[in-house]
Design a protein around this motif. Structure first.
Motif, PDB file in Angstrom:
ATOM      1  N   LYS A  88      16.067  41.184  21.968  1.00 30.79           N
ATOM      2  CA  LYS A  88      15.536  42.551  22.047  1.00 30.79           C
ATOM      3  C   LYS A  88      16.579  43.555  21.562  1.00 30.79           C
ATOM      4  O   LYS A  88      16.244  44.601  21.019  1.00 30.79           O
ATOM      5  CB  LYS A  88      15.145  42.877  23.483  1.00 30.79           C
ATOM      6  N   THR A  89      17.836  43.247  21.816  1.00 34.42           N
ATOM      7  CA  THR A  89      18.940  44.082  21.339  1.00 34.42           C
ATOM      8  C   THR A  89      20.158  43.204  21.149  1.00 34.42           C
ATOM      9  O   THR A  89      20.301  42.165  21.818  1.00 34.42           O
ATOM     10  CB  THR A  89      19.253  45.218  22.332  1.00 34.42           C
ATOM     11  N   LEU A  90      21.018  43.601  20.242  1.00 32.60           N
ATOM     12  CA  LEU A  90      22.230  42.825  19.969  1.00 32.60           C
ATOM     13  C   LEU A  90      23.486  43.660  20.135  1.00 32.60           C
ATOM     14  O   LEU A  90      24.564  43.258  19.699  1.00 32.60           O
ATOM     15  CB  LEU A  90      22.163  42.242  18.545  1.00 32.60           C
ATOM     16  N   VAL A  91      23.372  44.816  20.761  1.00 32.21           N
ATOM     17  CA  VAL A  91      24.528  45.686  20.956  1.00 32.21           C
ATOM     18  C   VAL A  91      24.960  45.650  22.422  1.00 32.21           C
ATOM     19  O   VAL A  91      24.141  45.409  23.315  1.00 32.21           O
ATOM     20  CB  VAL A  91      24.216  47.140  20.533  1.00 32.21           C
ATOM     21  N   PRO A  92      26.230  45.893  22.706  1.00 31.30           N
ATOM     22  CA  PRO A  92      26.686  45.897  24.111  1.00 31.30           C
ATOM     23  C   PRO A  92      26.132  47.085  24.868  1.00 31.30           C
ATOM     24  O   PRO A  92      25.783  48.121  24.279  1.00 31.30           O
ATOM     25  CB  PRO A  92      28.207  45.971  23.992  1.00 31.30           C
TER      26      PRO A  92
END
Length: 319
Positions: A166-170
């Motif tokens: 769904k997301t790949l950022v911290p």
């Protein structure tokens, strides 16, 4: 409607802000501090240092305990200016609370004050203020520290999980200090929160969080204390971006809220608003099932109520 009465606390002239269920005690001989917080006639939920209570006029800063206001970042001797002299206190309009003011700090040129307003028998709004009385700008962050008793357990929430893909950022960062040791038994890591077994502490530990949900809770047999503050996005915070920090040692645990780091111009004031809630009969949140099923839902309902009341108050003010 709360009552405000004069009292003595461990030898200090003090004021007590009292509702039907909660008593807060504010010394007048030192501070500004809230030195005691008790629910339903129970014990003080705040940690104190017995040898430092009732004394005034010391040349150096004393931790004493309770709730206090500092300004970050922590760079001695800036933060460790004595608050060992008398303060002034005035009642808020309608008698719902108090404003307490410290004389300007001689070496920093900063004047500290806060107001405490009872919103209900168990809810309070605490507005912390720092005013720059210098002739030059000062970079600082308002920093409110609540010192909780040793026989307790603290729960520090994470943001909600988002599934991989769904997301790949911290989402946030954990900031340890040079002396932080995650093998120490005081730390209790879970999926959705960090727990702190305060009574297991034998040596100082500290941890900060960025992009924080904005609340922390301390459970004790005498009641659960929760503090909430609005965390802003897209603005700098001290200590690598921390909006929350916690410190634990052999006798207490500090719950520390921070405001954005800013350049405070001469004569300007900055504020940090906290909301306090006190709860009875909550279970100790030291297991995932308890935290998620019985503890956090109560806190979430309280936060929803607070935010709804803020929206209503803002709408009423704009009419």
């Amino acid at each position: 409607m709360p009552t405000i009465r004069s009292t003595s606390y461990k030898g200090w002239n003090s004021l007590a802000l009292v509702t039907d269920r909660v008593e807060l005690i504010i010394p007048l001989d030192i501070g500004p501090r809230v030195i005691s917080c008790s629910l339903d006639g129970g014990p003080n939920l705040f940690a104190t240092v017995a040898a430092e209570l009732g004394k005034t006029g010391e040349a150096d800063w004393k931790i004493r305990g309770g709730h206090r206001l500092w300004h970050a970042p922590e760079v001695p001797p800036r933060n460790y200016q004595p608050d060992n002299g008398p303060i002034t206190a005035t009642k808020l309009p309608g008698g719902k609370g108090l404003r307490v003011d410290q004389p300007v700090e001689e070496k920093t040129g900063i004047r500290k004050s806060f107001t405490i307003e009872a919103l209900s028998d168990t809810d309070f709004k605490v507005t912390h203020s720092l005013k720059n009385e210098n002739m030059w700008a000062v970079e600082l962050s308002p920093w409110a520290l609540t010192v909780m008793a040793r026989d307790s357990y603290t729960a520090i929430p994470f943001n909600p999980k988002i599934a991989w893909g769904k997301t790949l950022v911290p989402d946030y960062a954990m900031v340890p200090w040079t002396y932080t040791d995650f093998t120490d038994p005081v730390w209790d890591f879970h999926r959705d929160y960090i727990g702190i077994h305060v009574a297991k502490s034998t040596q100082p530990q500290k941890l900060g969080l960025t992009n924080f949900p904005g609340w922390a809770a301390n459970w004790q047999k005498g009641g659960t204390f929760v503090k909430y503050w609005a965390v802003k996005t897209g603005v700098p915070y001290p200590d690598f971006g921390c909006s929350f920090e916690t410190y634990v040692c052999d006798f207490m645990n500090e719950l520390e809220s921070l405001g954005p780091l800013q350049k405070l111009e001469p004569g300007a004031t900055t504020t940090l608003v906290e909301y306090w809630g006190l709860f009875d009969n909550l279970p100790k949140p030291d297991k995932d099932s308890i935290f998620s099923g019985k503890f956090r839902p109560v806190i979430d309902a309280w936060l929803h109520k607070l935010k709804a009341e803020k929206v209503r108050a803002k709408a009423a003010k704009s009419r």
